[in-house]
Design a protein around this motif. Structure first.
Motif, PDB file in Angstrom:
ATOM      1  N   ILE A  46      75.461  20.294  47.222  1.00  0.00           N
ATOM      2  CA  ILE A  46      76.741  20.477  47.569  1.00  0.00           C
ATOM      3  C   ILE A  46      77.647  19.136  47.654  1.00  0.00           C
ATOM      4  N   GLY A  47      77.082  17.921  47.826  1.00  0.00           N
ATOM      5  CA  GLY A  47      78.137  16.638  47.917  1.00  0.00           C
ATOM      6  C   GLY A  47      77.392  15.462  48.665  1.00  0.00           C
ATOM      7  N   VAL A  48      78.060  14.775  49.530  1.00  0.00           N
ATOM      8  CA  VAL A  48      77.526  13.601  50.134  1.00  0.00           C
ATOM      9  C   VAL A  48      77.641  13.703  51.632  1.00  0.00           C
ATOM     10  N   LEU A 103      83.479  18.605  45.332  1.00  0.00           N
ATOM     11  CA  LEU A 103      81.992  18.556  45.934  1.00  0.00           C
ATOM     12  C   LEU A 103      82.722  18.405  47.495  1.00  0.00           C
ATOM     13  N   LYS A 104      81.495  18.636  48.409  1.00  0.00           N
ATOM     14  CA  LYS A 104      81.711  18.461  50.031  1.00  0.00           C
ATOM     15  C   LYS A 104      81.328  17.196  50.393  1.00  0.00           C
ATOM     16  N   ASN A 105      82.172  16.779  51.441  1.00  0.00           N
ATOM     17  CA  ASN A 105      81.672  15.550  52.251  1.00  0.00           C
ATOM     18  C   ASN A 105      81.221  16.152  53.864  1.00  0.00           C
ATOM     19  N   VAL A 106      80.302  15.576  54.241  1.00  0.00           N
ATOM     20  CA  VAL A 106      79.615  15.627  55.667  1.00  0.00           C
ATOM     21  C   VAL A 106      79.479  14.532  56.274  1.00  0.00           C
ATOM     22  N   VAL A 107      79.847  14.326  57.670  1.00  0.00           N
ATOM     23  CA  VAL A 107      79.713  13.243  58.265  1.00  0.00           C
ATOM     24  C   VAL A 107      78.963  13.372  59.578  1.00  0.00           C
ATOM     25  N   VAL A 108      77.592  12.708  59.589  1.00  0.00           N
ATOM     26  CA  VAL A 108      76.846  12.925  60.916  1.00  0.00           C
ATOM     27  C   VAL A 108      77.102  11.673  61.817  1.00  0.00           C
ATOM     28  N   SER A 109      77.597  11.797  63.041  1.00  0.00           N
ATOM     29  CA  SER A 109      78.131  10.711  63.754  1.00  0.00           C
ATOM     30  C   SER A 109      77.894  10.769  65.195  1.00  0.00           C
ATOM     31  N   ASN A 110      77.929   9.833  65.802  1.00  0.00           N
ATOM     32  CA  ASN A 110      77.893   9.527  67.222  1.00  0.00           C
ATOM     33  C   ASN A 110      79.481   9.842  67.914  1.00  0.00           C
TER      34      ASN A 110
END
Ligand code: SF4
Length: 335
Positions: free
Chosen positions: A125-127, A153-160
């Motif tokens: 789906i993206g990055v 496409l999709k952007n996903v952020v995994v963050s504190n």
């Protein structure tokens, strides 16, 4: 490859103040900030980790973890180097708690190559910007995200979630989904265990929710440090206040790592907090633990089983067009 950093000010001829995250580091010439990856060279702040990739893998989106965002799809997951928190229990310290010069295995990959890599894979789906804290490679992440958005496409952020309001608001329009790590509900925990503070993380969650972006939260449960049921209930109430009962919460089981040697979280502790959380929120899951009841999605209205998960595999069995097949309730799942 160095890139001049965004969000900094001159304090004097030689010193600068970085405004990317709430540490707001004052950095003299020749020194780096707390994250170790933004360095002042003769009065100019540079992002040392620009285009430096520590890991790049095609992962199930469930692994981020995101359970309500394109279940069953993959996402090209990219990590760099550095972090602005100093968690004693860090699960990725070999890439997060070091500077760029201390990391030998970085690949130099330009944003356009990451985009073409993302386009190559079917079912992708993206990055996702993940593995280490993406806020500290903001410039690299931002450039990729703009290009990924143009490709639909999709952007996903995994963050504190430890980022200042302005850089986050500049980034948000390009990001489709976030998983934010809420580590505990006391400032003492944040100060002693991570060398940061709680309030900015809550502000980040509020800002993302207000922008209408898909948001899931992760809470790593560490025995004796953040497993007090009463404080946990306060956290759940705060989540409801900020982003509502439909907020997806992943409770993750701690295992000894980095500087923290205490034993892993007992199974019973996880299950107890899971059952408490279920009374507050509609969608609660358990991570880092196999064979638990905390993997599947059930309709909060009629109890119908909607999605079965086995490790990182999802099977949609009782849901169509984000609605429960039995009672027609709208389920907050992006699909
Ligand atoms: S991003 Fe790094 S240099 Fe900038 S304020 Fe945060 S810790 Fe300090």
């Amino acid at each position: 490859m160095l890139k001049e950093a965004q969000y900094y000010q001159k304090k004097s001829e030689t010193d600068v103040i970085c405004g990317l995250c709430p540490h707001n580091c004052e950095i003299p010439d020749g020194k780096s900030g707390i994250c170790k990856v933004r360095t002042n060279r003769k009065g100019i702040l540079y992002s040392d980790n620009y285009c430096k990739v520590s890991a790049i893998h095609l992962d199930p989106v469930e692994k981020k973890p995101l359970y309500h965002f394109y279940p069953g799809k993959n996402i090209l997951s990219v990590g760099s180097i550095g972090c602005n928190l100093k968690c004693k229990f860090c699960q990725n310290s070999s890439i997060s708690q070091i500077s760029v010069s201390e990391f030998d295995n970085a690949k130099i990959i330009r944003p356009e190559l990451i985009v073409s890599e993302a386009e190559k894979h079917r079912n992708n789906i993206g990055v996702a910007y993940t593995y280490n804290e993406p806020a500290v490679w903001y410039e690299f992440m931002y450039e990729i995200a703009v290009k990924i958005k143009k490709k639909k496409l999709k952007n996903v952020v995994v963050s504190n979630g430890y980022i200042n309001e302005k850089p986050l608001s500049d980034l948000i329009p390009y990001i489709d989904a976030f998983n934010i790590d809420i580590k505990a509900f006391t400032d003492e925990f944040y100060r002693k265990q991570t060398k940061s503070s709680l309030k900015p993380v809550l502000n980040t969650i509020r800002q993302i929710h207000s922008a209408g972006k898909h948001l899931e939260l992760t809470n790593l449960i560490i025995p004796g440090l953040n497993d007090n049921p009463e404080i946990f209930k306060e956290l759940l109430n705060e989540i409801i206040n900020i982003s509502g009962k439909n907020t997806v919460l992943h409770l993750s089981r701690y295992f000894p790592n980095y500087k923290m040697k205490r034993n892993e979280t007992p199974h019973d502790t996880m299950m107890n907090l899971f059952h408490i959380a279920e009374q507050f929120l509609n969608y609660v899951y358990i991570g880092n633990m196999i064979n638990t009841e905390g993997n599947n999605t059930y309709c909060p209205n009629c109890g119908e089983l909607l999605i079965i998960r086995n490790r990182y595999m999802s099977r949609l069995i009782g849901i169509t067009n984000s609605k429960c097949d039995k009672c027609n309730l709208k389920i907050p799942i992006v699909n």
